[in-house]
Design a protein around this motif. Sequence first.
Motif, PDB file in Angstrom:
ATOM      1  N   ASP A  44      33.037  22.604  48.580  1.00  0.00           N
ATOM      2  CA  ASP A  44      31.863  23.267  48.008  1.00  0.00           C
ATOM      3  C   ASP A  44      30.583  22.754  48.655  1.00  0.00           C
ATOM      4  O   ASP A  44      29.670  23.530  48.981  1.00  0.00           O
ATOM      5  N   ALA A  45      30.511  21.453  48.871  1.00  0.00           N
ATOM      6  CA  ALA A  45      29.313  20.858  49.464  1.00  0.00           C
ATOM      7  C   ALA A  45      29.052  21.387  50.869  1.00  0.00           C
ATOM      8  O   ALA A  45      27.899  21.461  51.314  1.00  0.00           O
ATOM      9  N   HIS A  46      30.127  21.764  51.557  1.00  0.00           N
ATOM     10  CA  HIS A  46      29.987  22.279  52.924  1.00  0.00           C
ATOM     11  C   HIS A  46      29.996  23.802  52.971  1.00  0.00           C
ATOM     12  O   HIS A  46      29.977  24.388  54.064  1.00  0.00           O
ATOM     13  N   LEU A  59      36.049  31.900  48.120  1.00  0.00           N
ATOM     14  CA  LEU A  59      35.622  31.473  49.451  1.00  0.00           C
ATOM     15  C   LEU A  59      34.102  31.479  49.539  1.00  0.00           C
ATOM     16  O   LEU A  59      33.440  32.380  49.034  1.00  0.00           O
ATOM     17  N   GLY A  60      33.563  30.472  50.230  1.00  0.00           N
ATOM     18  CA  GLY A  60      32.127  30.360  50.375  1.00  0.00           C
ATOM     19  C   GLY A  60      31.616  30.991  51.654  1.00  0.00           C
ATOM     20  O   GLY A  60      32.380  31.421  52.522  1.00  0.00           O
ATOM     21  N   SER A  61      30.307  31.018  51.776  1.00  0.00           N
ATOM     22  CA  SER A  61      29.670  31.694  52.908  1.00  0.00           C
ATOM     23  C   SER A  61      30.004  31.051  54.244  1.00  0.00           C
ATOM     24  O   SER A  61      30.023  31.726  55.276  1.00  0.00           O
ATOM     25  N   ALA A  62      30.304  29.751  54.237  1.00  0.00           N
ATOM     26  CA  ALA A  62      30.612  29.074  55.502  1.00  0.00           C
ATOM     27  C   ALA A  62      31.879  29.613  56.135  1.00  0.00           C
ATOM     28  O   ALA A  62      32.000  29.670  57.365  1.00  0.00           O
ATOM     29  N   VAL A  63      32.840  30.031  55.309  1.00  0.00           N
ATOM     30  CA  VAL A  63      34.078  30.603  55.832  1.00  0.00           C
ATOM     31  C   VAL A  63      33.786  31.892  56.578  1.00  0.00           C
ATOM     32  O   VAL A  63      34.270  32.116  57.693  1.00  0.00           O
ATOM     33  N   PHE A  64      32.962  32.742  55.976  1.00  0.00           N
ATOM     34  CA  PHE A  64      32.664  34.029  56.588  1.00  0.00           C
ATOM     35  C   PHE A  64      31.792  33.869  57.831  1.00  0.00           C
ATOM     36  O   PHE A  64      31.953  34.601  58.814  1.00  0.00           O
TER      37      PHE A  64
END
Length: 272
Positions: A44-46, A59-64
Motif C-alpha cells: 500500500d505504501a508503494h 490493485l493500486g495505481s502503481a500496478v497500472f
Amino acid sequence: MSQSLSRALDLLDLVARGVDSLDALADAAGVHKTTVMRLLQTLDAHGYVTRDASYRYHLGSAVFALAQTALDGQDVRRVASPTLQSLGAATGQTVHLAAYDDGTVIYIDKVESRQPLRMYSRIGLPAALHATAVAKVLLGGLDDGELQRIADAIDYERFTGSTILTPQALVREVRLSAERGWAVDHEEHETFMNCVGAPVFGADGRVAAAVSISVPNQVLSYDQVLGLLPALHAATTTISANLGYSGDAPFLPPAPSASHGSRSPRVSKGQS
C-alpha cells in the motif's frame, strides 16, 4: 528470491484475481494474518494495493502505471495500433493484439466492438493457452520441444463443451493452425463467441504477436466469422511489413463449410 518478496508477489497476484479481504488473503496464501497485514501495508505504501472503506483490497495505481510503461515499451503494440483501429472500424468487431512471454500469452492491445455484448478480455490480462485463437497462433511460433513443454504444463480448465482438454489435442491444433496461417476459437472459451487469429511476424521472421477478431454468434455465424479471415490477414500482413518482415506469411483461405465442420451455434459450450 527472499521469502517476504515471494509472499508479497503472491498477495499481489491474489488481489489481482479478486481475493480482497484480509482473512481470505491469509487463507489463500497460507500465511498468518499479521504477516499478510504487514506485507499489504508495504504494498500500500508503494501504491501497489489500496484499501477501500470496507477494508477490501484492490490493485493500486502503481500496478497500472507499471503495466502501461511495459506496454508502451512494446514496439509491436505501437506499430500495430493504427492497423488494429482500422480493422476494428472495418469489421465492427472486437480486435485483440497479444504477445507471448515465457509460457504466458498476454493481451497487449484491444479495440472494442460496436456490439452491446462485450468480451471479458482486458489489456494486460493473460489469455487461456488452450482456449483462445491468439494463444494457438503464438504457440505455433515455438519449436517442438518448447511447445510440448508448455502444453504438458497447462491446467486444462474446461470452459465449455468444446474446450481442448489434453496436451496432444492442443499440439495438433497448434500445428494445424501454424500450417494454414490462422487459428480459430470455435466457442471454446465462451459459448457465445467465435474468434479467428493470425500471426504477426517480426523482422527476424519469427512470430512477434497475434491479432484476432472475436464475434458473438448472435451477430455473425461461425462461417461468417471465417469470412473475416482475408481482412485479418491483410491487417497482419501490414503490421508485419511495418515491423520489417519481408517474407510471405502462410495463409490458406477457409475451405467450404463442410470440410471445416462448421455448424450452427452449439448448445454445449465453446471457447473464444
